[in-house]
Structure formats: structure tokens, C-alpha cells
Design a protein around this motif. Structure first.
Motif, PDB file in Angstrom:
ATOM      1  N   GLU A 136       0.839  -1.205   0.000  1.00 40.67           N
ATOM      2  CA  GLU A 136       0.000   0.000   0.000  1.00 40.67           C
ATOM      3  C   GLU A 136       0.871   1.251   0.000  1.00 40.67           C
ATOM      4  N   LYS A 137       1.967   1.211   0.771  1.00 38.95           N
ATOM      5  CA  LYS A 137       2.882   2.346   0.822  1.00 38.95           C
ATOM      6  C   LYS A 137       3.533   2.605  -0.536  1.00 38.95           C
ATOM      7  N   LEU A 138       3.639   1.552  -1.347  1.00 46.23           N
ATOM      8  CA  LEU A 138       4.231   1.679  -2.687  1.00 46.23           C
ATOM      9  C   LEU A 138       3.175   1.964  -3.760  1.00 46.23           C
ATOM     10  N   GLY A 139       1.943   2.189  -3.316  1.00 45.58           N
ATOM     11  CA  GLY A 139       0.880   2.557  -4.259  1.00 45.58           C
ATOM     12  C   GLY A 139       0.130   1.392  -4.862  1.00 45.58           C
ATOM     13  N   ILE A 140       0.259   0.208  -4.257  1.00 46.73           N
ATOM     14  CA  ILE A 140      -0.430  -0.977  -4.772  1.00 46.73           C
ATOM     15  C   ILE A 140      -1.352  -1.550  -3.709  1.00 46.73           C
ATOM     16  N   LYS A 141      -2.641  -1.598  -3.990  1.00 56.11           N
ATOM     17  CA  LYS A 141      -3.620  -2.155  -3.056  1.00 56.11           C
ATOM     18  C   LYS A 141      -3.805  -3.639  -3.388  1.00 56.11           C
ATOM     19  N   VAL A 142      -3.627  -4.478  -2.378  1.00 58.91           N
ATOM     20  CA  VAL A 142      -3.738  -5.927  -2.569  1.00 58.91           C
ATOM     21  C   VAL A 142      -4.964  -6.431  -1.825  1.00 58.91           C
ATOM     22  N   ASP A 143      -5.875  -7.089  -2.527  1.00 58.83           N
ATOM     23  CA  ASP A 143      -7.109  -7.610  -1.935  1.00 58.83           C
ATOM     24  C   ASP A 143      -7.220  -9.108  -2.182  1.00 58.83           C
ATOM     25  N   THR A 144      -7.804  -9.791  -1.212  1.00 51.79           N
ATOM     26  CA  THR A 144      -8.060 -11.223  -1.355  1.00 51.79           C
ATOM     27  C   THR A 144      -9.459 -11.421  -1.936  1.00 51.79           C
ATOM     28  N   VAL A 145      -9.579 -12.330  -2.882  1.00 50.46           N
ATOM     29  CA  VAL A 145     -10.865 -12.621  -3.521  1.00 50.46           C
ATOM     30  C   VAL A 145     -11.369 -13.968  -3.004  1.00 50.46           C
ATOM     31  N   PHE A 146     -12.594 -13.970  -2.474  1.00 53.22           N
ATOM     32  CA  PHE A 146     -13.195 -15.201  -1.941  1.00 53.22           C
ATOM     33  C   PHE A 146     -14.329 -15.660  -2.848  1.00 53.22           C
ATOM     34  N   ASN A 147     -14.557 -16.962  -2.903  1.00 58.82           N
ATOM     35  CA  ASN A 147     -15.711 -17.468  -3.651  1.00 58.82           C
ATOM     36  C   ASN A 147     -16.937 -17.479  -2.739  1.00 58.82           C
ATOM     37  N   LYS A 148     -18.049 -17.995  -3.232  1.00 57.14           N
ATOM     38  CA  LYS A 148     -19.302 -17.970  -2.475  1.00 57.14           C
ATOM     39  C   LYS A 148     -19.231 -18.779  -1.182  1.00 57.14           C
ATOM     40  N   LYS A 149     -18.324 -19.757  -1.144  1.00 57.57           N
ATOM     41  CA  LYS A 149     -18.196 -20.597   0.045  1.00 57.57           C
ATOM     42  C   LYS A 149     -17.218 -20.012   1.058  1.00 57.57           C
ATOM     43  N   GLY A 150     -16.669 -18.838   0.726  1.00 56.08           N
ATOM     44  CA  GLY A 150     -15.747 -18.194   1.651  1.00 56.08           C
ATOM     45  C   GLY A 150     -14.325 -18.706   1.560  1.00 56.08           C
ATOM     46  N   ILE A 151     -14.063 -19.476   0.516  1.00 55.25           N
ATOM     47  CA  ILE A 151     -12.713 -20.012   0.308  1.00 55.25           C
ATOM     48  C   ILE A 151     -11.924 -19.048  -0.572  1.00 55.25           C
ATOM     49  N   VAL A 152     -10.645 -18.897  -0.240  1.00 55.87           N
ATOM     50  CA  VAL A 152      -9.797 -17.979  -1.011  1.00 55.87           C
ATOM     51  C   VAL A 152      -9.697 -18.458  -2.458  1.00 55.87           C
ATOM     52  N   GLN A 153     -10.081 -17.558  -3.361  1.00 50.57           N
ATOM     53  CA  GLN A 153     -10.057 -17.885  -4.792  1.00 50.57           C
ATOM     54  C   GLN A 153      -8.820 -17.297  -5.474  1.00 50.57           C
ATOM     55  N   GLY A 154      -8.317 -16.213  -4.908  1.00 45.39           N
ATOM     56  CA  GLY A 154      -7.148 -15.584  -5.502  1.00 45.39           C
ATOM     57  C   GLY A 154      -6.938 -14.197  -4.929  1.00 45.39           C
ATOM     58  N   HIS A 155      -6.141 -13.405  -5.626  1.00 38.68           N
ATOM     59  CA  HIS A 155      -5.856 -12.041  -5.179  1.00 38.68           C
ATOM     60  C   HIS A 155      -5.879 -11.088  -6.367  1.00 38.68           C
TER      61      HIS A 155
ATOM     62  N   THR B 222      -4.301  -3.640  -7.310  1.00 38.15           N
ATOM     63  CA  THR B 222      -4.758  -2.404  -7.947  1.00 38.15           C
ATOM     64  C   THR B 222      -3.668  -1.347  -7.874  1.00 38.15           C
ATOM     65  N   ASP B 223      -3.291  -0.841  -9.042  1.00 35.71           N
ATOM     66  CA  ASP B 223      -2.358   0.278  -9.078  1.00 35.71           C
ATOM     67  C   ASP B 223      -3.167   1.546  -8.787  1.00 35.71           C
ATOM     68  N   LYS B 224      -2.923   2.171  -7.632  1.00 34.11           N
ATOM     69  CA  LYS B 224      -3.754   3.287  -7.177  1.00 34.11           C
ATOM     70  C   LYS B 224      -3.624   4.520  -8.074  1.00 34.11           C
ATOM     71  N   LEU B 225      -2.487   4.673  -8.747  1.00 32.52           N
ATOM     72  CA  LEU B 225      -2.286   5.845  -9.593  1.00 32.52           C
ATOM     73  C   LEU B 225      -3.115   5.770 -10.870  1.00 32.52           C
ATOM     74  N   SER B 226      -3.067   4.614 -11.534  1.00 32.32           N
ATOM     75  CA  SER B 226      -3.786   4.460 -12.814  1.00 32.32           C
ATOM     76  C   SER B 226      -5.183   3.873 -12.643  1.00 32.32           C
ATOM     77  N   GLY B 227      -5.410   3.185 -11.501  1.00 35.99           N
ATOM     78  CA  GLY B 227      -6.695   2.534 -11.295  1.00 35.99           C
ATOM     79  C   GLY B 227      -6.796   1.177 -11.967  1.00 35.99           C
ATOM     80  N   GLN B 228      -5.720   0.724 -12.598  1.00 38.98           N
ATOM     81  CA  GLN B 228      -5.728  -0.571 -13.288  1.00 38.98           C
ATOM     82  C   GLN B 228      -5.697  -1.712 -12.275  1.00 38.98           C
ATOM     83  N   ILE B 229      -6.541  -2.710 -12.535  1.00 41.68           N
ATOM     84  CA  ILE B 229      -6.643  -3.860 -11.642  1.00 41.68           C
ATOM     85  C   ILE B 229      -6.144  -5.110 -12.362  1.00 41.68           C
ATOM     86  N   PHE B 230      -5.323  -5.890 -11.688  1.00 42.80           N
ATOM     87  CA  PHE B 230      -4.778  -7.124 -12.252  1.00 42.80           C
ATOM     88  C   PHE B 230      -4.997  -8.282 -11.292  1.00 42.80           C
ATOM     89  N   LYS B 231      -5.215  -9.456 -11.855  1.00 43.56           N
ATOM     90  CA  LYS B 231      -5.180 -10.667 -11.041  1.00 43.56           C
ATOM     91  C   LYS B 231      -3.710 -10.919 -10.693  1.00 43.56           C
TER      92      LYS B 231
END
Length: 267
Positions: A198-217, A220-229
Motif C-alpha cells: 500500500e505504501k508503494l501505491g499498490i492495493k492488494v485484496d483477497t478474492v473469496f468465492n461464495k463458500k468463503g474459500i480464497v479464490q485468488g488475489h 490495484t495500481d492506485k495511480l492508474s486505477g488498473q486492476i490485475f489478477k
């Protein structure tokens, strides 16, 4: 502006479609006297009798300006670009039989042209790559006259996509470099990793499926708004392993050494 062209057998069906007065109006003609589609197509057919070998003796051409261009072009300008278009395709508008009709039944005003492929000497005008040549002819005319070219729009779109791909590639590399710099700092678990990124300008979020199991991450580059898996940045980021409870290695090593010493002393 779009240009279409093909060699065909011609005939009454083509003539009736192109020269339908309910669709528009006649723009130009050469070496034709007929008052209706039937008479005009018969005149063309009469000239085509000079060549008994070919089957596709007629050119069916279309020249379609951009909607905005079509609204402002005068009939004189439409006639000029029609003749220019034919000339670029090797069809001499002063020597060949042709009729040009403007269709206005739709917002997109466009010109239909029926031209005789058979010349006065009985030889055919080449139809080699006529479709591609028509596209380039329309493109050249649009550029010369300051009109919108469909081909130029396509070229610009391709360049834009390629440029965007290059930008994404550069951004992914930048994010990966930030990831590596944080990993080298040995973050104590996923939360610390998130804060450092976050301090380097990158927001990292965990993605969960409907069962609450981690599906991935996702990152987000906060400057450009671009989101990547995470997998789009690199297949081996290993963020899931960071989510496991943090266990410092140093205490484990110390315990292992103590156990070893006890065994040596006979305890």
C-alpha cells in the motif's frame, strides 16, 4: 469512408436494386442512354457481347462516406470522388459504361456504382484483389480530401490496442518489482505485506468465492486505477502462502539446537 468492390455477372436484379428511385437518386453515368434499370442493363449487356469467354463482366462498387461527411458533401463532390474512386481501380470513367446511384434511404448516405468490365476492344479490366484495392482507394481519397477513413480508424485502433498492451506490460513489471522488493523485506504475514505494498501505491485484496474459500488475489495500481489478477502479474507470486499464520524461523532453529544438545548429553 469505406470502399467495396467485386466482379459479378450483373443482371436485372443488381440493376433494379441499385437504380431504385425509392432508395435515392442517380448521380452520374457514362455512355448509357436508358431511362430505366432494364434498358441500362441491356445496353451494358450489349457491350459485354464483345467478350464471350468471361462470366463476371460487371463491376459492382460501393463508396460509403462517414455519416457526417455524407451529410455535408455536395453532389458535385460526390460525383468527383466517384470518378476518382473508379480511376484508382483502373476503371476509366470517361471510357467505360457506368451508372452511379446515391442511396439515401438510410442515415448512412452511400454510392452504388455499376460499371462494365468489358472494354471496347473486348478485353476485361482486371479484378485482381479488387476488394482490397477498393479499401485502399477509399482510404487514399479520404486522406486526400480530409474525410474520415474507416481504414485509418482501424489502423489507429490497432495502434491504440498495441500501445495499451505495452503500457499494461510495463505496469505489470513495475508492480512485480514492488512485490519483490517487499518480499525481500521478509514481511511477517499477509497483513504486513499488504501494508508495505500500500505504501508503494499498490492495493492488494483477497478474492473469496461464495463458500468463503480464497479464490485468488487482485492488485490495484492506485495511480492508474488498473486492476490485475495476481496471476497476470506473475504466476508465482505466492500470496496464498503469505496468508498462513506467521511463524518466525529463528525460535524454531533455537529449539532444534537445544533438542540436539540434550540428546548429546544423554537427557
Amino acid at each position: 469512408m469505406i470502399g467495396l468492390a467485386k466482379a459479378c455477372s450483373g443482371g436485372g436484379t443488381l440493376g433494379n436494386y441499385v437504380m431504385d428511385k425509392e432508395k435515392g437518386y442517380e448521380l452520374d453515368r457514362n455512355l448509357l442512354c436508358g431511362d430505366n434499370p432494364k434498358e441500362i442493363m441491356e445496353e451494358i449487356k450489349s457491350m459485354q457481347e464483345l467478350n464471350q469467354r468471361a462470366s463476371n463482366k460487371t463491376f459492382s462498387l460501393v463508396l460509403s462516406p462517414d455519416i457526417k461527411d455524407g451529410q455535408k458533401l455536395t453532389n458535385k463532390e460526390l460525383k468527383d470522388i466517384t470518378r476518382q474512386y473508379m480511376g484508382k481501380l483502373g476503371i476509366d470513367p470517361d471510357k467505360q459504361q457506368f451508372v452511379a446511384f446515391v442511396h439515401t434511404e438510410k442515415k448512412h448516405k452511400h454510392i452504388h456504382i455499376i460499371a462494365n468490365r468489358v472494354q471496347t476492344n473486348g478485353k476485361l479490366i482486371s479484378d485482381h484483389h479488387i476488394g482490397k484495392r477498393a479499401q485502399w482507394a477509399a482510404h487514399e481519397i479520404a486522406q486526400e480530401r480530409g474525410l474520415t477513413s474507416a481504414k485509418q480508424i482501424m489502423i489507429d485502433n490497432v495502434k491504440s490496442v498495441e500501445s495499451q498492451k505495452d503500457n499494461f506490460k510495463s505496469l505489470r513489471k513495475e508492480i512485480f518489482n514492488k512485490h519483490e522488493s517487499v518480499i525481500k523485506m521478509n514481511p511477517k504475514g499477509f497483513n504486513e505485506y499488504q501494508k508495505s505494498m500500500e505504501k508503494l501505491g499498490i492495493k492488494v485484496d483477497t478474492v473469496f468465492n461464495k463458500k468463503g474459500i480464497v479464490q485468488g488475489h487482485k492488485l490495484t495500481d492506485k495511480l492508474s486505477g488498473q486492476i490485475f489478477k495476481a496471476s497476470e502479474i506473475n504466476r508465482h507470486l505466492g500470496l496464498s502462502s503469505l496468508m498462513k499464520p506467521y511463524t518466525p524461523l529463528e525460535p524454531i532453529i533455537k529449539i532444534a539446537k537445544l533438542i540436539g544438545k540434550s540428546n548429546d548429553m544423554g537427557y
